[in-house]
Motif scaffolding. Structure first.
Motif, short mmCIF file in Angstrom:
data_model
loop_
_atom_site.label_atom_id
_atom_site.label_comp_id
_atom_site.label_asym_id
_atom_site.label_seq_id
_atom_site.Cartn_x
_atom_site.Cartn_y
_atom_site.Cartn_z
N UNK A 76 0.83 -1.20 0.00
CA UNK A 76 0.00 0.00 0.00
C UNK A 76 0.87 1.25 0.00
N UNK A 77 1.96 1.20 0.76
CA UNK A 77 2.87 2.33 0.80
C UNK A 77 3.52 2.58 -0.57
N UNK A 82 3.75 5.74 -6.05
CA UNK A 82 4.02 5.48 -7.46
C UNK A 82 3.36 6.53 -8.35
N UNK A 83 3.72 6.50 -9.62
CA UNK A 83 3.09 7.38 -10.60
C UNK A 83 1.91 6.71 -11.32
N UNK A 98 -11.30 0.32 -2.05
CA UNK A 98 -10.97 0.87 -0.74
C UNK A 98 -9.55 1.41 -0.72
N UNK A 99 -8.63 0.71 -1.38
CA UNK A 99 -7.23 1.15 -1.37
C UNK A 99 -7.09 2.50 -2.06
N UNK A 100 -7.66 2.63 -3.26
CA UNK A 100 -7.54 3.90 -3.98
C UNK A 100 -8.23 5.03 -3.23
N UNK A 101 -9.34 4.70 -2.56
CA UNK A 101 -10.02 5.72 -1.77
C UNK A 101 -9.22 6.19 -0.58
N UNK A 105 -2.89 11.49 -0.54
CA UNK A 105 -1.73 12.39 -0.59
C UNK A 105 -0.95 12.29 -1.90
N UNK A 106 -1.45 11.51 -2.86
CA UNK A 106 -0.78 11.39 -4.15
C UNK A 106 -1.79 11.69 -5.25
N UNK A 107 -2.00 12.97 -5.49
CA UNK A 107 -2.99 13.39 -6.48
C UNK A 107 -2.55 13.07 -7.91
N UNK A 108 -1.27 12.78 -8.09
CA UNK A 108 -0.76 12.54 -9.45
C UNK A 108 -0.82 11.06 -9.84
N UNK A 109 -1.21 10.19 -8.92
CA UNK A 109 -1.28 8.76 -9.23
C UNK A 109 -2.31 8.51 -10.32
#
Length: 322
Positions: A76-77, A82-83, A98-101, A105-109
């Motif tokens: 998960x970390x 990651x990009x 659930x993971x993506x939600x 803190x990574x708006x560019x993923x």
């Protein structure tokens, strides 16, 4: 679902704290587009299309079957940093939503649902649908819901071409500076997939086979069958650890005799005991038909990939159906 989401968020927080003290163990690389994939075919596709501009990390280890796998805190970390994150979708990875939600803190993923755009196959919760088993008139089995979606999209070269296109688009969105490279790599890879598709179509759907029915251990080949004129009868359901009933086994025996089936196909990442026992009882052979959900240690060492494994599948099908 709320408890599940909370658990994933808690794992993310713990993993971030843990990795502050051990960042040297991270597989992420500076100076490259870090792409994390949920299982092997997507890893293979992303490497081919991304080429030298990307660092691709596959979540599921060699030899592990993906249906019941869930990410650990370190996974998960890594995704959160990651990009690009590539997952199959169609219900294969029940933990993805659930993971993506939880990653805020990574708006560019860039999250790529590789199966997007593929016409999905609805299937009975039981492996014995009305189409394969005329006796299953209700479309239900053992009190389970009547239908779900078959997630095994990648096992058809025709579907694989759509998945490759989705991955290419995701890489360009995340890294437009290397668009030209991604397009060139994609065109080379799509050419190989097109040749693979042509070989499957010309060999399996040309009206020259003695039979078109296959008996498989795992209900993973619906897209392959739909696209190339075959019909599968699975011993087990969508999950490879589901078990058939005595009535199911009786129907399989009847099906094998009526359609002169010579081979029961099994896969390598789950037990082959039931398939081999059934084949022994029926006096027929067994062979591998690979759903390509992961690699064995031997396949990894040999440098096998999606194309080579699908060509092995084609050879196995032609031997059993002629």
């Amino acid at each position: 679902m709320r408890l599940r989401a909370f658990a994933i968020i808690a794992l993310l927080v713990l993993s971030l704290l843990f990795n502050m003290g051990c960042s040297s163990q991270s597989q992420l690389q500076e100076g490259k587009v870090n792409v994390i994939t949920s299982f092997f075919p997507l890893y293979d596709f992303a490497k081919r299309i991304g080429g030298e501009d990307v660092n691709v990390i596959n979540l599921i280890p060699t030899g592990v079957e993906p249906h019941d796998w869930t990410p650990k805190s370190k996974d998960i970390s890594e995704i959160s940093k990651a990009q690009v994150f590539v997952y199959n979708g169609a219900g294969l990875e029940g933990w993805v939503g659930d993971l993506l939600g939880s990653i805020t803190d990574n708006k560019r993923l860039v999250a790529v649902e590789a199966s997007k755009g593929i016409p999905l196959i609805a299937t009975n919760a039981s492996q014995f649908t009305n189409e394969t088993n005329p006796g299953a008139s209700t479309g239900k089995a053992q009190g389970l819901p009547a239908q779900s979606v078959d997630p095994h999209t990648w096992i058809s070269p025709l579907s694989a071409m759509q998945m490759a296109d989705n991955i290419k688009n995701g890489l360009i969105k995340a890294d437009p500076a290397h668009q030209k490279d991604y397009l060139a790599n994609y065109e080379a890879f799509i050419g190989e997939l097109q040749k693979l598709h042509d070989d499957f179509r010309n060999s399996l759907d040309a009206g020259t086979l003695k039979r078109h029915e296959i008996v498989v251990s795992h209900q993973a080949f619906a897209y392959l069958c739909r696209d190339y004129g075959l019909k599968q009868l699975p011993i087990m359901g969508l999950s490879p650890d589901s078990e058939p009933t005595a009535k199911d086994l009786q129907y399989i025996s009847q099906f094998v005799k009526e359609h002169h089936v010579t081979t029961i196909f099994f896969e390598e990442l789950v037990s082959d005991r039931l398939a081999k026992t059934l084949a022994w009882d029926l006096g027929i052979g067994t062979a591998v038909l690979n759903p390509i959900e992961g690699l064995t240690e031997q396949q990894a060492k040999a440098g096998e990939n999606y194309i080579s494994l699908m060509r092995e599948n084609l050879a196995s099908l032609l031997k059993a159906l002629n």
